[in-house]
Write an enzyme that holds these catalytic residues in place. Structure first.
Site, PDB file in Angstrom:
ATOM      1  N   GLY A  20      -1.410  32.778  27.609  1.00  0.00           N
ATOM      2  CA  GLY A  20      -0.261  33.488  27.272  1.00  0.00           C
ATOM      3  C   GLY A  20      -0.123  33.451  26.009  1.00  0.00           C
ATOM      4  O   GLY A  20       0.453  33.587  25.089  1.00  0.00           O
ATOM      5  N   ASN A  22      -1.801  34.981  22.972  1.00  0.00           N
ATOM      6  CA  ASN A  22      -1.540  36.607  22.709  1.00  0.00           C
ATOM      7  C   ASN A  22      -0.228  36.980  23.351  1.00  0.00           C
ATOM      8  O   ASN A  22       0.204  37.945  22.617  1.00  0.00           O
ATOM      9  CB  ASN A  22      -2.946  37.070  23.476  1.00  0.00           C
ATOM     10  CG  ASN A  22      -4.647  37.325  22.806  1.00  0.00           C
ATOM     11  OD1 ASN A  22      -4.237  37.641  21.936  1.00  0.00           O
ATOM     12  ND2 ASN A  22      -5.069  36.096  22.801  1.00  0.00           N
ATOM     13  N   MET A  95      -6.768  38.298  34.554  1.00  0.00           N
ATOM     14  CA  MET A  95      -7.858  37.437  34.908  1.00  0.00           C
ATOM     15  C   MET A  95      -8.125  38.170  36.897  1.00  0.00           C
ATOM     16  O   MET A  95      -9.080  37.631  36.997  1.00  0.00           O
ATOM     17  CB  MET A  95      -7.933  35.979  35.696  1.00  0.00           C
ATOM     18  CG  MET A  95      -7.820  34.730  34.417  1.00  0.00           C
ATOM     19  SD  MET A  95      -8.913  35.809  33.173  1.00  0.00           S
ATOM     20  CE  MET A  95     -10.161  34.672  33.979  1.00  0.00           C
ATOM     21  N   ASN A 112      -6.675  46.174  27.075  1.00  0.00           N
ATOM     22  CA  ASN A 112      -6.873  44.557  27.014  1.00  0.00           C
ATOM     23  C   ASN A 112      -7.474  43.608  25.578  1.00  0.00           C
ATOM     24  O   ASN A 112      -8.292  45.024  24.691  1.00  0.00           O
ATOM     25  CB  ASN A 112      -8.259  44.199  28.111  1.00  0.00           C
ATOM     26  CG  ASN A 112      -9.000  43.126  28.536  1.00  0.00           C
ATOM     27  OD1 ASN A 112      -8.112  42.690  28.171  1.00  0.00           O
ATOM     28  ND2 ASN A 112      -9.988  42.936  28.461  1.00  0.00           N
ATOM     29  N   HIS A 114     -11.045  41.181  24.132  1.00  0.00           N
ATOM     30  CA  HIS A 114     -11.458  40.798  25.107  1.00  0.00           C
ATOM     31  C   HIS A 114     -12.971  39.838  24.026  1.00  0.00           C
ATOM     32  O   HIS A 114     -12.878  39.985  22.563  1.00  0.00           O
ATOM     33  CB  HIS A 114     -12.912  41.384  26.013  1.00  0.00           C
ATOM     34  CG  HIS A 114     -14.474  40.971  26.391  1.00  0.00           C
ATOM     35  ND1 HIS A 114     -14.110  40.111  27.581  1.00  0.00           N
ATOM     36  CD2 HIS A 114     -14.783  40.550  26.345  1.00  0.00           C
ATOM     37  CE1 HIS A 114     -14.875  39.806  28.085  1.00  0.00           C
ATOM     38  NE2 HIS A 114     -15.528  40.059  26.939  1.00  0.00           N
ATOM     39  N   ASP A 150     -14.798  45.641  31.280  1.00  0.00           N
ATOM     40  CA  ASP A 150     -14.397  44.964  29.828  1.00  0.00           C
ATOM     41  C   ASP A 150     -15.648  46.250  29.327  1.00  0.00           C
ATOM     42  O   ASP A 150     -16.192  46.186  28.222  1.00  0.00           O
ATOM     43  CB  ASP A 150     -15.771  43.951  29.349  1.00  0.00           C
ATOM     44  CG  ASP A 150     -15.075  43.135  30.001  1.00  0.00           C
ATOM     45  OD1 ASP A 150     -13.144  42.792  30.082  1.00  0.00           O
ATOM     46  OD2 ASP A 150     -14.677  42.214  30.244  1.00  0.00           O
ATOM     47  N   GLU A 179      -8.413  36.784  17.487  1.00  0.00           N
ATOM     48  CA  GLU A 179      -7.723  37.999  18.666  1.00  0.00           C
ATOM     49  C   GLU A 179      -6.536  37.778  18.048  1.00  0.00           C
ATOM     50  O   GLU A 179      -5.482  39.316  17.784  1.00  0.00           O
ATOM     51  CB  GLU A 179      -7.924  37.875  19.209  1.00  0.00           C
ATOM     52  CG  GLU A 179      -9.179  36.884  20.734  1.00  0.00           C
ATOM     53  CD  GLU A 179      -9.129  36.112  21.688  1.00  0.00           C
ATOM     54  OE1 GLU A 179      -8.187  36.618  22.474  1.00  0.00           O
ATOM     55  OE2 GLU A 179     -10.474  35.228  22.451  1.00  0.00           O
TER      56      GLU A 179
END
Ligand code: GRF
Length: 194
Positions: A20, A22, A95, A112, A114, A150, A179
């Site tokens: 977590g 992000n 996930m 999302n 990636h 993705d 990110e």
């Protein structure tokens, strides 16, 4: 949409499965006066996700959902979204695969992050594969979620140089820093563009 101190903010649900970082970063960025979003709900696919601790720390509603039971999932999620007036969903280290039905229902509202320069290196072990293939650059991508893994429309990307001495771990650490810069930027961007 809600109004906070006279500024309109979008309510965001963040979906996690693990650490977590992000999520924590998005919460911190949401406190910035200029931020256009508020993290109003944390959904975790696992009760063991360490990122769940940020719910308590920042006083945000959390819900653990068993993503193996499709009909129950959607019912539970929709109820939680309604209560918190959720406008946008951010997947961050989540996930599980969302059902086609769910993705269709929130078309254009699920993002999302990636850890690769999509369309390269979809799926797992991105850093390892990029190094093995002797790429000069890797990076990260924030994209919309569609029914293919993705593969949704790209919102923003950031390149990160791969050095000769890099391991998957050292590269992952440098990409993660990017990110954390990219996700809030992409989120504010799509909110502004709406
Ligand atoms: C990040 O590298 C993200 O890009 C990927 O999974 C990792 C999650 O990290 N999808 P965290 O849980 O946000 O720390």
């Amino acid at each position: 949409m809600i109004k906070l101190n006279g500024i309109k903010k979008v309510n965001v649900a963040v979906f996690i499965s693990g650490r977590g970082s992000n999520l924590e970063n998005l919460i911190k960025c949401s406190k910035n006066k200029k931020s256009k979003f508020k993290i109003s709900l944390i959904i975790s696919s696992s009760s063991k996700a360490s990122g769940l601790k940020f719910a308590k720390k920042f006083n945000i509603k959390r819900k653990v959902i068993n993503f193996n039971n499709n009909t129950l999932i959607e019912k539970n999620l929709l109820m939680a979204f309604k209560k918190k007036h959720i406008n946008i969903i951010c997947l961050a280290g989540f996930m599980k695969i969302l059902s086609k039905n769910f993705i269709k229902r929130f078309d254009g509202k699920i993002l999302n992050i990636h850890p690769s320069l999509l369309p390269k290196y979809k799926g797992l072990n991105t850093h390892f594969r990029a190094i093995q293939n002797k790429e000069s650059y890797s990076g990260c991508t924030v994209h919309y979620v569609n029914s293919k893994l993705d593969s949704g429309k790209i919102i923003l990307q950031k390149r990160v140089k791969i050095f000769k001495k890099d391991t998957a771990k050292s590269l992952a650490a440098r990409v993660l820093i990017q990110e954390h810069a990219l996700y809030p930027k992409a989120l504010n961007k799509i909110i502004n563009d709406h």
